[in-house]
Design a protein around this motif. Structure first.
Motif: not given
Ligand SMILES: [Zn+2]
Length: 455
Positions: A63, A65, A238, A296, A359
């Motif tokens: 996970h 970005h 997502k 998460h 993340d």
């Molecule tokens: Zn994220």
């Protein structure tokens, strides 16, 4: 794979440790071709001497970005020195250009609003991103340029609006991928809930370049669920259960249905108790599919654990947040929920698959820090958060060694016939795990290329 007589293998890792054995590992055409006892005499066009260092599967960050990480690398970071640093930037560079800052959180310097930003940066446009990624704070000059009015300057969910109006800075995904390779990462799944196909195509365009150091899977939101993106793997859809305004039950059901219609699984962003319970209610109503995940799972009440297990949901966690945000949770999170924060050990013990991720840029992109954090559960000030949630270092690393479609599942192996997505360490694995650190990484191999770490 057969190699014709007289032609050479592409690459040989000589004298490396694989699953506690000293071996020579040959790679050809991106596939592990042979594993022989060390000193086998195998040769190849390129040979790297391992000196007994471990050769493990490349790490998988489940996970991340990527574009935001690239942008963060090119932005000012919000920290305790923000006031000093932002003034320096404002004076140093062209007065009309936007200043972009990331990583803002109330716990650092209190609440930020338009007035406070105006006092620091009166004339240049500035936007400051909350570290949740859900909010921007913009000063008056910035709001004027955007043509928006907001008393507080706090704009929620305004990402695409801002992006459409702010001149873009070229985003360097190639160096970003290269930096991740230095951590031993060879594969990532980008979990950005993009609704525009161009965003996914932008990632794919970089990911198919020969100098891009990673294998990439992309997700996107329901709007682009059906779209195919050439050159990259397609992950789950997502779905965001917004922390600030919860979607209606029917709305969330519809998102799940759209994903199912596209024959894809869902990855549902859940960071609050109520958000998780809502997502579980939808799964209960519509059924789950193997590969469906909670992203998460920042707060997972104990009573939700049997339900997660029965539904077969994977949790993709970010152990580094225990270190990075643990101290702030003690003041921000209701004491009754503090035992439910960033569960890991209890989920695994209950048979729930748990995948590892960072993340980034909202967490530190170094997965070895996450491995350390999952092991000691220590916060930045040295408190221990949820000691019962600790797992051992090998298990923590394993959460980063699984595959794209099964983040909490089978650990990939360095085995003949497997894709040569590899991470070479300076030392045997047991030594590297004694004090997990990305300095242990010497090189990665991905997409038939070797990336040596800059030290
Ligand atoms: Zn994220």
């Amino acid at each position: 794979m057969k190699v014709s007589a007289g032609s050479k293998l592409d690459m040989l890792f000589r004298d490396v440790e694989v699953e506690a054995r000293a071996v020579d590992v040959a790679v050809h055409d991106g596939i592990i071709h042979s594993i022989e006892p060390a000193g086998s005499g195998t040769t190849a066009s390129e040979v790297i001497g391992g000196n007994g260092g471990a050769l493990i599967p490349g790490l998988y960050d489940h996970h991340i970005h990527l574009a935001a990480l690239a942008a963060a690398n090119q932005s000012l970071l919000f920290d305790r020195s923000f006031a000093v640093n932002v003034r320096k930037v404002a004076e140093a560079e062209s007065a009309s250009e936007w200043i972009r800052c990331v990583g803002y959180h109330e716990s650092i310097l209190g609440e930020l609003d338009r007035g406070k930003l105006d006092a620091l940066v009166p004339t240049r446009p500035i936007r400051v991103q909350h570290r949740s990624g859900a909010m921007w704070v913009v000063n008056s000059a910035g709001l004027a340029l955007l043509g928006l009015s907001s008393e507080s300057g706090q704009l929620f969910g305004a990402d695409s609006q801002i992006r459409a109006l702010v001149p873009t800075v070229p985003i360097d995904l190639i160096s970003t991928a290269r930096r991740l390779a230095d951590f031993g990462v060879t594969c990532v799944t980008d979990l950005t809930p993009s609704s525009a196909l161009e965003d996914l195509e932008f990632l794919a365009a970089a990911a198919t370049r020969p100098d891009f150091a990673l294998c990439l899977a992309v997700t996107g939101s329901t709007e682009v669920a059906q779209a195919s993106v050439a050159g990259v793997e397609r992950g789950p859809v997502k779905v965001v259960v917004d922390d600030y305004s919860l979607p209606a039950f029917d709305e969330l059901c519809e998102s799940f249905r759209l994903a199912r219609e596209a024959r894809r699984t869902v990855a549902v962003h859940c960071v609050t108790r109520v958000g998780l319970l809502l997502a579980l209610a939808v799964w209960q109503e519509l059924g789950s599919q193997p590969g469906d995940r909670v992203e998460h799972g920042a707060i997972i009440p104990i009573e939700a654990i049997p339900q997660l297990r029965e539904l077969g949901i994977t949790v993709v966690t970010q152990p580094s947040f225990v270190f990075e945000r643990g101290d702030q949770y003690t003041s921000d999170v209701d004491p009754s929920e503090q035992g439910d924060l960033w569960r890991c050990g209890s989920l695994r013990a209950a048979g729930i698959p748990v995948g590892g991720s960072t993340d980034a840029p909202f967490g530190d992109p170094d997965p070895w820090k996450a491995v350390a954090s999952a092991t000691d559960r220590t916060t930045a000030t040295g408190r221990v958060l949820g000691p019962d949630e600790r797992i051992d270092t090998a298990a923590a690393l394993d959460m980063f060694l699984t595959s794209a479609g099964d983040p909490g599942g089978k650990v990939r192996r360095v085995a003949v016939g497997a894709r040569a997505e590899l991470c070479l360490l300076h030392t045997p694995l047991a030594e590297a795990l004694r004090d997990p650190h990305s300095d242990a990484v010497r090189a990665t191999m991905c997409r038939s290329q070797l990336f040596l770490r800059d030290r």
